[in-house]
Design an enzyme around this catalytic site. Structure first.
Site, PDB file in Angstrom:
ATOM      1  N   GLU A   1     -11.660  -1.185  -2.803  1.00 49.30           N
ATOM      2  CA  GLU A   1     -11.000  -0.422  -1.735  1.00 49.30           C
ATOM      3  C   GLU A   1      -9.817   0.352  -2.307  1.00 49.30           C
ATOM      4  O   GLU A   1      -9.632   0.413  -3.519  1.00 49.30           O
ATOM      5  CB  GLU A   1     -10.555  -1.358  -0.594  1.00 49.30           C
ATOM      6  CG  GLU A   1      -9.639  -2.486  -1.018  1.00 49.30           C
ATOM      7  CD  GLU A   1      -9.335  -3.472   0.115  1.00 49.30           C
ATOM      8  OE1 GLU A   1      -9.882  -3.345   1.215  1.00 49.30           O
ATOM      9  OE2 GLU A   1      -8.511  -4.377  -0.132  1.00 49.30           O
TER      10      GLU A   1
ATOM     11  N   ASP B   1       0.820  -1.227   0.000  1.00 51.97           N
ATOM     12  CA  ASP B   1       0.000   0.000   0.000  1.00 51.97           C
ATOM     13  C   ASP B   1       0.851   1.274   0.000  1.00 51.97           C
ATOM     14  O   ASP B   1       0.697   2.125   0.885  1.00 51.97           O
ATOM     15  CB  ASP B   1      -0.926   0.035   1.230  1.00 51.97           C
ATOM     16  CG  ASP B   1      -1.783  -1.200   1.372  1.00 51.97           C
ATOM     17  OD1 ASP B   1      -2.341  -1.651   0.359  1.00 51.97           O
ATOM     18  OD2 ASP B   1      -1.913  -1.710   2.505  1.00 51.97           O
TER      19      ASP B   1
END
Ligand code: NAG
Ligand code: NAG
Ligand code: NAG
Length: 311
Positions: A202, A34
């Protein structure tokens, strides 16, 4: 005939090659998950990523990366109530460099839980231990219809746009007060939602190119090593706060999303993306999985067709 066949084969190979551009070379410590990228006023690159305390890596050339330490080397006890542990993993940060300061939003939660919160940190140098805790930005609990993780901030003409969310009813939009980096009011609206695949959308990222805002998201499963099925999707709109459609015209709030990057070659489950305008044009910064863990991917994005293409 033979020539025609050869041309057809060559053209097929070229098509495959275009769809399977390898990531740009990166080296050093690139074991990120991420990632989000900032560049300071001296041209030094910083990548912040998921880790207890949020990992910090730097590079002078965007290729060779060094692990520097974490934002919170002494722990972040204010996050414990959300991670359910002491010094738990902090997730999917978002970085914005104001020209003099790093602002980093990051999430605290646990797998599959809506007891989640997004916090804000600030530093003038970006160095480990140099950050000030600016506290809670927003949170959710069981019963909310979204999940307060995966912050995304897009500053546009002085407006601070904030996207967040993971599963449940998908990606939400809020506005931030530029002087605080926190929500201006309690308005929460919808940007994208999937009903397929258990609602697996997401990691949103808002970006602007030309006349359009682009909303990038990660679909399907992260965090399963080389069994991960994460893939990066996009839609666009003339308005930052909604109306995103994919290339076929399907609304992102109705499950739309055009594929930008999926698994190919040694790149498994690309996602957790961030988009940045660098001196050589827009870049897609993401992680993907290898048999040894997750690693940094950086690709050029070409928007000349009106839709981002990995180039
Ligand atoms: C990337 O690294 C590989 C292996 O070191 C090398 O062969 C290749 O030329 C490099 N590509 C670029 C664009 O620098
Ligand atoms: C929330 O604040 C933003 C930015 O100031 C504003 O555009 C929007 O209208 C506000 N929404 C509500 C419901 O007050
Ligand atoms: C972007 O793609 C178009 C169409 O393939 C190509 O003509 C153009 O040169 C590309 N731009 C860059 C900067 O690579």
């Amino acid at each position: 005939m033979l020539l025609k066949t050869s041309l057809a084969i060559i053209s097929a190979l070229v098509t495959v090659a275009q769809a399977q551009v390898p990531p740009l070379n990166v080296s050093g410590d690139v074991a990120v998950h991420d990632p989000t990228l900032c560049k300071d006023k001296n041209g030094k690159y910083f990548i912040f990523s998921t880790a207890p305390g949020i990992a910090i890596r730097t590079s002078m050339d965007r290729t060779s990366w060094t692990f520097e330490g974490t934002i919170w080397p002494n722990g972040a006890p204010w996050t414990d109530a959300y991670t359910g542990q002491s010094n738990g993993n902090l997730w999917a940060p978002e970085c914005y460099y104001t020209g003099s300061e790093f602002l980093v939003w990051y999430a605290a939660s646990s797998m599959g839980s809506q007891k989640s919160a997004i916090f804000l940190a600030r530093s003038s140098t970006g160095a480990p231990g140099s950050f000030t805790n600016l506290g809670l930005v927003t949170s959710t609990s069981t019963g909310n219809n979204y999940n307060a993780i995966d912050p995304s901030v897009f500053v546009d003409n002085g407006n601070w746009n904030f996207a967040l969310g993971s599963f449940w009813t998908g990606i939400k939009y809020m506005t931030l007060d530029p002087s605080k980096g926190k929500p201006s009011n309690s308005s929460v609206t919808a940007l994208a939602r999937r009903t397929a695949a258990g609602g697996a959308v997401e990691g949103s990222t808002i970006y602007k190119y030309g006349n359009y805002y682009y909303l990038f998201t990660s679909w399907d499963k992260c965090c399963q090593g080389t069994s991960s099925t994460y893939n990066i999707r996009v839609g666009r709109s003339s308005n930052v706060n909604g109306g995103y459609v994919d290339k076929s015209g399907v609304a992102l709030t109705s499950g739309g999303g055009t594929l930008v990057l999926g698994s190919h070659g040694n790149v498994i489950g690309p996602g957790g993306q961030f988009v940045y305008t660098d001196s050589d044009g827009p870049i897609l910064v993401y992680h993907y999985y290898t048999p040894y863990g997750s690693q940094l991917g950086i690709d050029h994005l070409n928007f000349s067709s009106g839709w981002p293409v990995v180039a």
